[in-house]
Scaffold this active site. Sequence first.
Site, PDB file in Angstrom:
ATOM      1  N   SER A 121      -0.210  -5.431   3.080  1.00 35.95           N
ATOM      2  CA  SER A 121       0.515  -4.256   3.466  1.00 35.95           C
ATOM      3  C   SER A 121       0.701  -4.467   5.209  1.00 35.95           C
ATOM      4  O   SER A 121      -0.136  -5.131   5.739  1.00 35.95           O
ATOM      5  CB  SER A 121      -0.579  -3.132   3.462  1.00 35.95           C
ATOM      6  OG  SER A 121      -0.115  -2.081   4.073  1.00 35.95           O
TER       7      SER A 121
ATOM      8  N   LEU B  64       0.565  -1.236   0.058  1.00 39.09           N
ATOM      9  CA  LEU B  64      -0.150  -0.119  -0.115  1.00 39.09           C
ATOM     10  C   LEU B  64       1.058   1.216  -0.131  1.00 39.09           C
ATOM     11  O   LEU B  64       0.671   1.965  -0.985  1.00 39.09           O
ATOM     12  CB  LEU B  64      -0.911  -0.065   1.114  1.00 39.09           C
ATOM     13  CG  LEU B  64      -1.693   1.201   1.431  1.00 39.09           C
ATOM     14  CD1 LEU B  64      -2.732   1.372   0.278  1.00 39.09           C
ATOM     15  CD2 LEU B  64      -2.632   1.207   2.792  1.00 39.09           C
ATOM     16  N   ASP B  65       1.600   1.485   1.003  1.00 35.68           N
ATOM     17  CA  ASP B  65       2.332   2.621   1.347  1.00 35.68           C
ATOM     18  C   ASP B  65       3.365   2.904   0.345  1.00 35.68           C
ATOM     19  O   ASP B  65       4.456   1.909   0.111  1.00 35.68           O
ATOM     20  CB  ASP B  65       3.153   2.804   2.765  1.00 35.68           C
ATOM     21  CG  ASP B  65       1.879   2.887   3.763  1.00 35.68           C
ATOM     22  OD1 ASP B  65       0.589   2.950   3.427  1.00 35.68           O
ATOM     23  OD2 ASP B  65       2.133   2.779   4.876  1.00 35.68           O
TER      24      ASP B  65
ATOM     25  N   GLU C  97       6.139  -3.728  -4.920  1.00 36.91           N
ATOM     26  CA  GLU C  97       6.566  -3.184  -3.725  1.00 36.91           C
ATOM     27  C   GLU C  97       7.455  -2.253  -3.882  1.00 36.91           C
ATOM     28  O   GLU C  97       8.180  -2.039  -4.728  1.00 36.91           O
ATOM     29  CB  GLU C  97       7.303  -4.585  -3.086  1.00 36.91           C
ATOM     30  CG  GLU C  97       6.868  -4.949  -1.767  1.00 36.91           C
ATOM     31  CD  GLU C  97       6.778  -4.401  -0.353  1.00 36.91           C
ATOM     32  OE1 GLU C  97       7.370  -3.114  -0.686  1.00 36.91           O
ATOM     33  OE2 GLU C  97       5.959  -4.637   0.415  1.00 36.91           O
ATOM     34  N   ASP C  98       7.622  -1.257  -2.734  1.00 37.78           N
ATOM     35  CA  ASP C  98       8.348   0.073  -2.786  1.00 37.78           C
ATOM     36  C   ASP C  98       9.648  -0.132  -1.815  1.00 37.78           C
ATOM     37  O   ASP C  98      10.587   0.622  -1.890  1.00 37.78           O
ATOM     38  CB  ASP C  98       7.551   1.272  -2.743  1.00 37.78           C
ATOM     39  CG  ASP C  98       7.410   1.427  -1.192  1.00 37.78           C
ATOM     40  OD1 ASP C  98       7.585   2.731  -0.807  1.00 37.78           O
ATOM     41  OD2 ASP C  98       7.008   0.498  -0.556  1.00 37.78           O
TER      42      ASP C  98
END
Length: 218
Positions: free
Chosen positions: A114, A10-11, A169-170
């Site tokens: 998340s 999410l983030d 993904e980050d």
Amino acid sequence: MNKKGFIFDLDGVIVDTAKYHFLAWQQLAKGLGINFTEEENEQLKGVSRVRSLEKILAWGNKTISQELFNDLMGKKNEEYLGYIAEMDESEILPDVPKVLKFLKENKQPISLGSASKNARTILERVHIMSDFDAIVDGNDVTKAKPDPEVFLIAAKEINMKPENCIVFEDSVAGVEAANTANMISIGIGSKTILGHADYVFNDFTEISEDFLKSLIEK
């Protein structure tokens, strides 16, 4: 068309809530006389609230009682919730809706994976809750990334085997978790940081329908 499971963090992937975490942590650190920078905030990406506060205290060389520690964690979350209560669909990152629409039209199962305990609130605020077939967040897991637990549960919730799942993904820990789960990892961000992902894009504007089709047909 084949079926693959698509799992989104999410983030930093769907929305950028890192700025709100930063503001809330900065406020807390200031109250303790600690200078908290954006560079330090980068190191808290994908890290639990408890661990984040431990790191901030270590950077500021501060020791506090367990009671104050718990109190501060609650206050930080209240501050953060105040920011996300103001969110709307304008905060969805560029071309995320386009990718979700393509996957839905092609009947691909979509899950959220998340660490955020506020994931459902955020998805509701930005009006994309209905795009997800399953939501797995910080309330459903006991182990933080890089442990693959969140993604394994997310795959199970959409009845997909891990090897047939693709993760967006980050964070370094998130990519590691996807790789450990034997899923295809797609890093959203810098190649320098997320080089261990199977694919890396700066953002979703670089992800074409042809690329998504190639993943589905693999």
